[in-house]
Structure formats: structure tokens, C-alpha cells
Design a protein around this motif. Structure first.
Motif, PDB file in Angstrom:
ATOM      1  N   PHE A 262       0.857  -1.189   0.000  1.00 33.01           N
ATOM      2  CA  PHE A 262       0.000   0.000   0.000  1.00 33.01           C
ATOM      3  C   PHE A 262       0.887   1.230   0.000  1.00 33.01           C
ATOM      4  O   PHE A 262       1.960   1.230   0.593  1.00 33.01           O
ATOM      5  CB  PHE A 262      -0.904   0.038   1.242  1.00 33.01           C
ATOM      6  N   GLU A 263       0.407   2.289  -0.646  1.00 33.26           N
ATOM      7  CA  GLU A 263       1.137   3.550  -0.670  1.00 33.26           C
ATOM      8  C   GLU A 263       0.154   4.685  -0.410  1.00 33.26           C
ATOM      9  O   GLU A 263      -0.938   4.705  -0.981  1.00 33.26           O
ATOM     10  CB  GLU A 263       1.815   3.752  -2.024  1.00 33.26           C
ATOM     11  N   PHE A 264       0.560   5.597   0.461  1.00 26.77           N
ATOM     12  CA  PHE A 264      -0.264   6.744   0.816  1.00 26.77           C
ATOM     13  C   PHE A 264       0.532   8.019   0.610  1.00 26.77           C
ATOM     14  O   PHE A 264       1.727   8.056   0.909  1.00 26.77           O
ATOM     15  CB  PHE A 264      -0.680   6.684   2.296  1.00 26.77           C
ATOM     16  N   ASP A 265      -0.129   9.064   0.135  1.00 26.92           N
ATOM     17  CA  ASP A 265       0.471  10.392   0.112  1.00 26.92           C
ATOM     18  C   ASP A 265       0.501  10.877   1.556  1.00 26.92           C
ATOM     19  O   ASP A 265      -0.525  10.903   2.235  1.00 26.92           O
ATOM     20  CB  ASP A 265      -0.353  11.327  -0.771  1.00 26.92           C
ATOM     21  N   THR A 266       1.673  11.255   2.034  1.00 25.11           N
ATOM     22  CA  THR A 266       1.844  11.631   3.438  1.00 25.11           C
ATOM     23  C   THR A 266       0.931  12.791   3.835  1.00 25.11           C
ATOM     24  O   THR A 266       0.318  12.763   4.904  1.00 25.11           O
ATOM     25  CB  THR A 266       3.318  11.989   3.720  1.00 25.11           C
ATOM     26  N   ARG A 267       0.829  13.804   2.978  1.00 22.68           N
ATOM     27  CA  ARG A 267      -0.026  14.963   3.302  1.00 22.68           C
ATOM     28  C   ARG A 267      -1.501  14.570   3.376  1.00 22.68           C
ATOM     29  O   ARG A 267      -2.212  15.009   4.278  1.00 22.68           O
ATOM     30  CB  ARG A 267       0.167  16.076   2.283  1.00 22.68           C
ATOM     31  N   ASP A 268      -1.958  13.756   2.437  1.00 21.18           N
ATOM     32  CA  ASP A 268      -3.364  13.334   2.441  1.00 21.18           C
ATOM     33  C   ASP A 268      -3.674  12.502   3.678  1.00 21.18           C
ATOM     34  O   ASP A 268      -4.718  12.679   4.314  1.00 21.18           O
ATOM     35  CB  ASP A 268      -3.691  12.527   1.186  1.00 21.18           C
ATOM     36  N   LEU A 269      -2.768  11.589   4.014  1.00 19.12           N
ATOM     37  CA  LEU A 269      -2.972  10.744   5.182  1.00 19.12           C
ATOM     38  C   LEU A 269      -2.985  11.578   6.463  1.00 19.12           C
ATOM     39  O   LEU A 269      -3.848  11.398   7.327  1.00 19.12           O
ATOM     40  CB  LEU A 269      -1.883   9.672   5.246  1.00 19.12           C
ATOM     41  N   LYS A 270      -2.054  12.521   6.565  1.00 21.56           N
ATOM     42  CA  LYS A 270      -2.004  13.393   7.744  1.00 21.56           C
ATOM     43  C   LYS A 270      -3.282  14.231   7.852  1.00 21.56           C
ATOM     44  O   LYS A 270      -3.847  14.374   8.935  1.00 21.56           O
ATOM     45  CB  LYS A 270      -0.778  14.301   7.682  1.00 21.56           C
ATOM     46  N   SER A 271      -3.745  14.763   6.734  1.00 22.78           N
ATOM     47  CA  SER A 271      -4.976  15.568   6.736  1.00 22.78           C
ATOM     48  C   SER A 271      -6.173  14.746   7.193  1.00 22.78           C
ATOM     49  O   SER A 271      -7.008  15.219   7.964  1.00 22.78           O
ATOM     50  CB  SER A 271      -5.250  16.129   5.338  1.00 22.78           C
ATOM     51  N   LEU A 272      -6.258  13.495   6.708  1.00 22.13           N
ATOM     52  CA  LEU A 272      -7.371  12.638   7.113  1.00 22.13           C
ATOM     53  C   LEU A 272      -7.297  12.320   8.600  1.00 22.13           C
ATOM     54  O   LEU A 272      -8.309  12.371   9.307  1.00 22.13           O
ATOM     55  CB  LEU A 272      -7.378  11.347   6.288  1.00 22.13           C
TER      56      LEU A 272
END
Length: 124
Positions: free
Chosen positions: A50-60
């Protein structure tokens, strides 16, 4: 895709905290990597699971854990389409990681998380 609505109650709060804890463990404790604005959960052979954009994950995380659960901004949180998609990806990643690696110390939380995922957020 439909928008996900999260209702503030003990069961949901436990699920959310456990989900983000599993994601954090998976990306920070030898099972993943963080580089160039991406957080990755890896398989045993080193390929990206799995790969997540760090900014998107932090925002969520902030929107759910801080704005919704901690600051009592209402009893229902409706996620938009992008947030809903990322939430389902997080839920699925945590589920896969947890079932394959069995990492949580408290099996009661683990079992509750797995059961709730199966009931509410499993991707078919």
C-alpha cells in the motif's frame, strides 16, 4: 462511490484509533518506508503493498482524530469522496497488515477492529 459517514460513539472511536495505529506501526516499524512524501507498507519481499500520500494521510488523521473525535465538532462526520476513498484504503490496508502480521498487543482491540472492518468497511 458513496460518502462515508462516521458517527461519534465508543465503537467507532476505538475502530478509528486502532486503524490509524496499525497504519502508523506498518509504516514506521520496519514493515514500511517513508520517502519523498509517500508512506508505504511493504510485503516481506520488499514490494509495496500500500502507498499513501503523506499529506493526504495526515490531513485525514487530523480531520478524524482531532477535529471530529477530540474537538467534538458534531456527532456525525461526513467524508467527501476523496476522503472516503482514502479512508477505505486505510481501513483495508490496516486489515491486511493486521491479519497478515498480527501486530497489536491487545487482542481485544485487534479482534474488535477486524470484526468491525468485516461488517462496515470491507472492500469486496
Amino acid at each position: 462511490m458513496s460518502h462515508i459517514k462516521l458517527y461519534r460513539d465508543k465503537e467507532i472511536a476505538s475502530y478509528l484509533i486502532t486503524m490509524f495505529t496499525i497504519i502508523n506501526e506498518a509504516t514506521h516499524k520496519g514493515e514500511g518506508e517513508i520517502e519523498q512524501g509517500k508512506e508505504r507498507i511493504l510485503q516481506n519481499d520488499g514490494t509495496v503493498l500500500f502507498e499513501f500520500d503523506t499529506r493526504d494521510l495526515k490531513s485525514l488523521k487530523i480531520r478524524i482524530l482531532v477535529d471530529f473525535l477530540e474537538n467534538a465538532s458534531g456527532s456525525v462526520l461526513k467524508l467527501d469522496e476523496e476522503e472516503s476513498s482514502l479512508f477505505l484504503k486505510c481501513s483495508h490496508a490496516a486489515y491486511v497488515f493486521e491479519t497478515e502480521r498480527n501486530k497489536l498487543w491487545d487482542s481485544g482491540l485487534r479482534d474488535a477492529f477486524l470484526q468491525y472492518h468485516e461488517q462496515k468497511f470491507k472492500i469486496d
